[in-house]
Design an enzyme around this catalytic site. Sequence first.
Site, PDB file in Angstrom:
ATOM      1  N   TYR A  91      26.439 -35.457   4.153  1.00 23.49           N
ATOM      2  CA  TYR A  91      27.637 -34.917   5.039  1.00 23.49           C
ATOM      3  C   TYR A  91      27.428 -33.790   5.825  1.00 23.49           C
ATOM      4  CZ  TYR A  91      32.763 -33.785   5.124  1.00 23.49           C
ATOM      5  OH  TYR A  91      33.799 -33.926   6.074  1.00 23.49           O
ATOM      6  N   SER A 186      24.210 -38.288  -1.390  1.00 22.13           N
ATOM      7  CA  SER A 186      25.195 -37.574  -1.307  1.00 22.13           C
ATOM      8  C   SER A 186      26.321 -38.599  -0.322  1.00 22.13           C
ATOM      9  CB  SER A 186      25.263 -36.125  -0.695  1.00 22.13           C
ATOM     10  OG  SER A 186      26.665 -35.571  -0.622  1.00 22.13           O
ATOM     11  N   GLN A 187      26.850 -38.088   1.095  1.00 20.96           N
ATOM     12  CA  GLN A 187      27.296 -39.006   2.016  1.00 20.96           C
ATOM     13  C   GLN A 187      26.578 -40.397   2.167  1.00 20.96           C
ATOM     14  OE1 GLN A 187      29.601 -38.181   5.891  1.00 20.96           O
ATOM     15  NE2 GLN A 187      27.409 -38.455   6.288  1.00 20.96           N
ATOM     16  N   ASP A 272      26.148 -30.764 -11.078  1.00 23.41           N
ATOM     17  CA  ASP A 272      26.592 -31.126  -9.763  1.00 23.41           C
ATOM     18  C   ASP A 272      28.122 -30.955  -9.675  1.00 23.41           C
ATOM     19  OD1 ASP A 272      26.971 -32.054  -7.135  1.00 23.41           O
ATOM     20  OD2 ASP A 272      25.726 -33.851  -7.451  1.00 23.41           O
ATOM     21  N   HIS A 301      23.338 -30.712  -6.954  1.00 24.35           N
ATOM     22  CA  HIS A 301      23.671 -31.639  -5.934  1.00 24.35           C
ATOM     23  C   HIS A 301      22.354 -32.048  -5.296  1.00 24.35           C
ATOM     24  CE1 HIS A 301      26.144 -34.204  -3.581  1.00 24.35           C
ATOM     25  NE2 HIS A 301      25.704 -33.766  -2.377  1.00 24.35           N
TER      26      HIS A 301
END
Length: 324
Positions: A91, A186-187, A272, A301
């Site tokens: 992101y 993540s994204q 996370d 994360h």
Amino acid sequence: MFIDMPLDQLRGYLPPRHEPADFDAFWNRTLEEARKHDLDAVFTEVDTGLSLVRTYDVTFAGFGGHPVKGWLIVPASATGPLPCVVQYIGYNGGRGTPHDWLLWPAAGWAVFVMDSRGQGGSRMPGDTADPVGGTGPMVPGRLTLGVLDPGDYYYRRLYTDGVRAVEAARSHPLVDAAEIVVAGGSQGGGTAMAVSALVPGLRHAFIDVPFMTHIRRACEITDADPYAELSRFLQTQRHLVDQVFATLDHFDGVNFAARNTTPALFSVGLRDAITPPSTVFAAYNHYAGEKDIKVWPFNEHEGGASAQAAAQLAIARTLRRAAD
């Protein structure tokens, strides 16, 4: 601290999915519309000063025929088709610079890095505009951009770009079209999960600490961004809660996971707060294909970081031996 369920509960966590009746029709229609535009993939070799790799500045037509940027990086000695990792970005990140992406070329693979439209912070700059503004109210960020209608939503465009990136990578003569792995964190992990459900014939998916999975629960148990963008939006748009989540259900990773038959390696950090562990395990436990997950109890994360990369490299060696 551990911010979610104990690990033994996470391993068995299989929440009900909120699946729109038109989920498959929506995505079939979306990709059919995208493919009405010529892929028009252009690869321009550039001098980066990196003598052990060859780098191509890439442009291809993504959602709506919009130009999307990328990098294709291959070992300088490459003479024939190579297996290729199609890499998606976290992101607010962009494609950055070629020297950010040398792991896979160092392992003898090609890497195709897709820029994320409308994103790119100072640490990882991007080069791709998002010419679609979305409709309706929003808060800063991408998570609420167009969130009142699945057809307008930002992630419809990003995930479609992700599918077209695989098609662009497969079009290059130095890429073995049958040996494609999709990857991201993540994204980027959420994008890899969506793309690996939408594109047949992929060899593997590396899905690290995926975002956009089990979104309803994420909004209930974390105040961290980016999920907090949804919370801030719904603080003032109280009357739109059902409409917003009806849109998000078309993009939730648990619904892609239930359709996914691409072999996959996941990762999760038990501390996370950005993609809480239960949201990752919800997708993992619903995942229909061959799968494994690396659990990192003391990580946030970043997940397994370089240790996760080592696990991915081990799988890549196995895939190369199988292909040979």
